[in-house]
Design a protein around this motif. Structure first.
Motif, PDB file in Angstrom:
ATOM      1  N   PHE A  69       1.863 -25.042  33.655  1.00 12.04           N
ATOM      2  CA  PHE A  69       0.972 -25.775  32.751  1.00 12.04           C
ATOM      3  C   PHE A  69       1.293 -25.424  31.297  1.00 12.04           C
ATOM      4  N   ARG A  70       1.118 -26.392  30.427  1.00  7.35           N
ATOM      5  CA  ARG A  70       1.349 -26.189  29.007  1.00  7.35           C
ATOM      6  C   ARG A  70       0.324 -25.231  28.403  1.00  7.35           C
ATOM      7  N   ILE A  71       0.745 -24.492  27.405  1.00  2.00           N
ATOM      8  CA  ILE A  71      -0.164 -23.576  26.724  1.00  2.00           C
ATOM      9  C   ILE A  71      -1.009 -24.311  25.684  1.00  2.00           C
ATOM     10  N   TYR A  72      -0.584 -25.519  25.338  1.00  2.00           N
ATOM     11  CA  TYR A  72      -1.300 -26.298  24.329  1.00  2.00           C
ATOM     12  C   TYR A  72      -2.500 -26.995  24.967  1.00  2.00           C
ATOM     13  N   LYS A  73      -3.664 -26.867  24.347  1.00  2.00           N
ATOM     14  CA  LYS A  73      -4.891 -27.439  24.887  1.00  2.00           C
ATOM     15  C   LYS A  73      -5.104 -28.869  24.396  1.00  2.00           C
ATOM     16  N   ASP A  74      -5.760 -29.664  25.216  1.00  2.00           N
ATOM     17  CA  ASP A  74      -6.247 -30.975  24.800  1.00  2.00           C
ATOM     18  C   ASP A  74      -7.692 -30.775  24.337  1.00  2.00           C
ATOM     19  N   VAL A  75      -7.890 -30.806  23.032  1.00  2.00           N
ATOM     20  CA  VAL A  75      -9.210 -30.470  22.476  1.00  2.00           C
ATOM     21  C   VAL A  75     -10.014 -31.714  22.094  1.00  2.00           C
ATOM     22  N   ARG A  76      -9.522 -32.892  22.461  1.00  2.00           N
ATOM     23  CA  ARG A  76     -10.187 -34.131  22.028  1.00  2.00           C
ATOM     24  C   ARG A  76     -11.636 -34.201  22.493  1.00  2.00           C
ATOM     25  N   PHE A  77     -11.912 -33.743  23.694  1.00  2.00           N
ATOM     26  CA  PHE A  77     -13.253 -33.871  24.258  1.00  2.00           C
ATOM     27  C   PHE A  77     -13.910 -32.511  24.494  1.00  2.00           C
ATOM     28  N   SER A  78     -13.429 -31.495  23.803  1.00  2.00           N
ATOM     29  CA  SER A  78     -13.925 -30.137  24.018  1.00  2.00           C
ATOM     30  C   SER A  78     -14.650 -29.619  22.775  1.00  2.00           C
ATOM     31  N   LYS A  79     -15.723 -28.878  23.006  1.00  2.00           N
ATOM     32  CA  LYS A  79     -16.419 -28.226  21.894  1.00  2.00           C
ATOM     33  C   LYS A  79     -15.590 -27.068  21.350  1.00  2.00           C
ATOM     34  N   ASP A  80     -14.789 -26.448  22.208  1.00  2.00           N
ATOM     35  CA  ASP A  80     -13.907 -25.353  21.787  1.00  2.00           C
ATOM     36  C   ASP A  80     -12.629 -25.963  21.214  1.00  2.00           C
ATOM     37  N   LYS A  81     -12.442 -25.865  19.929  1.00  2.00           N
ATOM     38  CA  LYS A  81     -11.307 -26.504  19.262  1.00  2.00           C
ATOM     39  C   LYS A  81     -10.125 -25.558  19.043  1.00  2.00           C
TER      40      LYS A  81
END
Length: 220
Positions: A64-76
């Motif tokens: 899995f990628r280490i980069y997060k998808d933060v579009r729909f997350s409260k944790d940015k």
């Protein structure tokens, strides 16, 4: 085994989860990534001998990628402070159950597996398989080594019995599950030992009848 520098990078990332720090430490990230991918390849090689259905998997199929998808997350925060790899037929995006390794220093490393949040058609098949073959399923999850390694099957639970089932069904505790997952915790010291691959594969061998049961349901 994993290098202690890989664990240190993830610990430091947890404390400095921002793009400027990550960019400044890109070399350390690349080294940690390469170290983790070496481990993943070793796990693939061992699992392929245990389960021919996993032959042909590549590191890219699993990690899995280490980069997060933060579009729909409260944790940015932009990065995951962990590294993970999933080993299942068809790769990490497959609907099939499989095996998983999670590296998150500080008491959160584990080897696990099963199926997490399957879609409606898949979970319907799994529930039916457990209902029809509950004694077999009980024998798998009640086996001494299974309990010693994993304790019990985990997952969020429905408040009421799903449609078509009743509360007095002997298998209702499992039928209500939304996921079918087991985990075996591993210390930071354990994941830096030369025996790591052997220990992970031994854990997966105990888990394999459980995974096979879930996948048999999906194949029917």
């Amino acid at each position: 085994m994993l290098q202690r520098s890989t664990l240190k990078f993830l610990k430091d990332l947890r404390q400095n989860n921002n793009k400027p720090w990550f960019d400044e430490n890109k070399t350390q990230y690349q080294q940690a990534k390469a170290d983790f991918e070496t481990l993943v390849q070793q796990i693939i090689d061992g699992l392929s001998r245990m389960d021919p259905g996993l032959e042909g998997l590549t590191v890219k199929d699993c990690v899995f990628r280490i980069y997060k998808d933060v579009r729909f997350s409260k944790d940015k925060t932009p990065y995951k402070a962990n590294m993970g790899a999933s080993f299942s037929k068809g790769g990490k995006k497959s609907p099939y159950g499989g095996f998983y390794f999670h590296l998150e220093p500080g008491g959160n490393n584990f080897a696990g597996g099963g199926i997490w949040m399957p879609d409606a058609p898949e979970i319907k098949k799994i529930r039916q398989e457990i209902d029809y073959n509950f004694s077999e399923f009980q024998g798998i999850v009640g086996q001494k080594d299974f309990i010693r390694y994993f304790g019990k099957v985990n997952g969020d639970t429905l408040k009421t019995a799903p449609q078509g089932y009743h509360e007095d069904n002997p298998a209702i505790a499992y039928i209500k599950l939304k996921s079918f997952v087991v985990t075996h915790s591993m210390s930071d010291d354990a994941v830096t030992q030369p025996t790591l691959v052997r220990d992970i594969l031994r854990t997966y061998a105990v888990m394999q009848p459980f995974v096979n049961f879930l996948n048999r349901a999906l194949d029917e």
